[in-house]
Design an enzyme around this catalytic site. Structure first.
Site, PDB file in Angstrom:
ATOM      1  N   LYS A 290      51.623  73.062 -95.281  1.00 41.94           N
ATOM      2  CA  LYS A 290      50.737  72.068 -96.031  1.00 41.94           C
ATOM      3  C   LYS A 290      49.505  72.650 -96.367  1.00 41.94           C
ATOM      4  O   LYS A 290      48.257  72.294 -95.808  1.00 41.94           O
ATOM      5  CB  LYS A 290      50.619  70.846 -94.954  1.00 41.94           C
ATOM      6  CG  LYS A 290      49.980  69.676 -95.689  1.00 41.94           C
ATOM      7  CD  LYS A 290      50.643  69.041 -96.806  1.00 41.94           C
ATOM      8  CE  LYS A 290      49.988  67.781 -97.570  1.00 41.94           C
ATOM      9  NZ  LYS A 290      50.656  67.204 -98.731  1.00 41.94           N
TER      10      LYS A 290
ATOM     11  N   ASP B  75      65.670  66.907 -88.608  1.00 42.22           N
ATOM     12  CA  ASP B  75      66.103  65.758 -88.104  1.00 42.22           C
ATOM     13  C   ASP B  75      66.773  64.988 -89.470  1.00 42.22           C
ATOM     14  O   ASP B  75      67.668  64.131 -89.775  1.00 42.22           O
ATOM     15  CB  ASP B  75      65.241  64.673 -87.399  1.00 42.22           C
ATOM     16  CG  ASP B  75      65.289  64.842 -86.059  1.00 42.22           C
ATOM     17  OD1 ASP B  75      65.904  65.772 -85.509  1.00 42.22           O
ATOM     18  OD2 ASP B  75      64.651  64.291 -85.133  1.00 42.22           O
TER      19      ASP B  75
END
Length: 369
Positions: free
Chosen positions: A189, A249
């Protein structure tokens, strides 16, 4: 060969999936002539119940004396009200730190027999995908300074990385890419976080040492979207601890079920001819709502055993035998409930945790590798 493996069965469905995986490991030993000594270790909620702490010193000492550690799952609502330093999840962080396993490898592969379980449209999936997420495991926000203000009205968690931590995980990613399809994507980020800008800075230097690997960078929010839009574009993804936790995930659900995904957490390579310490576990949680019902999917744990054979013991033939055994069982139509819910065909046969483990073990014994 003789190997000593630390066994952390843990909480919830952990003992069930580990039990199935150990049956497969025994089949590997019988088929290929290896001996696997098992050292039972307590960690997580069960350790809290027994000793008052999630990771007893005895567990750490005995784990370090093993060649590798296999873990089921830890945690559950029973321990949710405990203070943070006594939560079962602290056992995971403590083991990773104590064993010095800093690189988490999480493959997300869409197996052909499970195509119907993938929630994406055929035109998006195409010929399938094979992604390896390389997650930094012992740094970042999970290990940074955290706390609350004196008045309890605010809390903070700190994202902290050193150049050394970033460099060593990038090298793991680049070396993996060289053994795969020669593509690496750094996910961060960097438009917001100073720590991510350091990742980009270090990557600019390290990538020059791997001119054969095509390197790209992507913001984490875009990566989350691209995994759903076009997962086939990715080969190796390298990212920070928290981002890797979340993205792996997400990727797991693209394969049909979180119960399918294994993981390997490894440290520095062992001396020539010696095992490399690793912590191996499925990426799913303890799922206390289905514990004891013999319906949990053990394939993520079984495939974690395959990764242990490959990365800690350098037993590539044996690892391949386990992976092929899983594929053959799925091709024959055998399913646990989580990977049969999407589309149940006449050829689908639903089995429980124990039977799925037995079927894979039987296929390993038949292996012609």
């Amino acid at each position: 060969m003789n190997y000593r493996i630390g066994i952390v069965r843990g909480d919830g469905i952990g003992p069930e999936v580990v039990g199935a995986a150990l049956g497969v490991l025994e089949a590997v030993g019988a088929r290929f002539g290896h001996a696997f000594a098992k050292e039972e270790l307590l960690a997580g909620g069960c350790a809290i119940d027994a000793s008052g702490e999630p990771l007893p010193e005895e567990t750490v000492a005995r784990a370090k004396a093993c060649d590798a550690v296999l873990l089921g799952a830890v945690g559950g609502p029973k321990w949710d009200t405990l203070p943070s330093h006594l939560r079962p999840e602290k056992a995971l962080l403590g083991l990773r730190s104590a064993l010095r396993v800093y690189a988490n490898l999480r493959p997300a592969v869409l197996l052909a027999p499970l195509r119907e379980a993938c929630p994406l449209k055929d035109e998006i999936v195409g010929s399938g995908f094979d992604i390896l997420i390389v997650r930094e495991l012992t740094g970042g926000i999970y290990f940074g300074k955290s706390g609350r203000t004196e008045d309890g009205q605010a809390a903070f968690d700190t994202e902290f990385y050193t150049r050394k931590e970033i460099e060593r995980i990038l090298r793991v990613g680049y070396e993996a890419a060289r053994k795969r399809r020669l593509r690496l994507c750094l996910v961060d980020k960097a438009n917001i976080l100073e720590s991510s800008r350091l990742w980009r800075e270090v990557n600019a230097r390290i990538s020059a040492e791997y001119p054969d690997v095509e390197t790209s960078a992507m913001y984490v929010d875009n990566c989350a979207m691209q995994l759903v839009r076009a997962p086939g574009q990715f080969d190796v993804i390298v990212t920070s601890n928290m981002f890797g936790d979340i993205l792996s995930d997400e990727a797991s659900m693209l394969t049909g079920s979180i119960g399918m995904l294994p993981s390997a957490s490894i440290g520095e390579p062992g001396a020539p001819g010696k095992p490399t310490m690793g912590l191996y576990e499925p990426i799913h949680g303890s799922a206390p709502d289905i514990a004891g019902k013999d319906i949990a999917n053990p394939l993520g744990t079984i495939l974690s055993v395959a990764m242990m054979l490959r990365y800690s013991f350098n037993l590539n033939k044996e690892a391949e035998a386990v992976e092929q055994a899983v594929a053959r069982v799925l091709e024959a139509g055998w399913r646990t409930a989580d990977i049969a819910l999407h589309k149940v065909e006449s050829t689908t046969r639903i089995v429980g945790t124990k039977e799925m483990g037995r079927l894979v073990a039987k296929e390993v014994q038949r292996s012609r590798i």
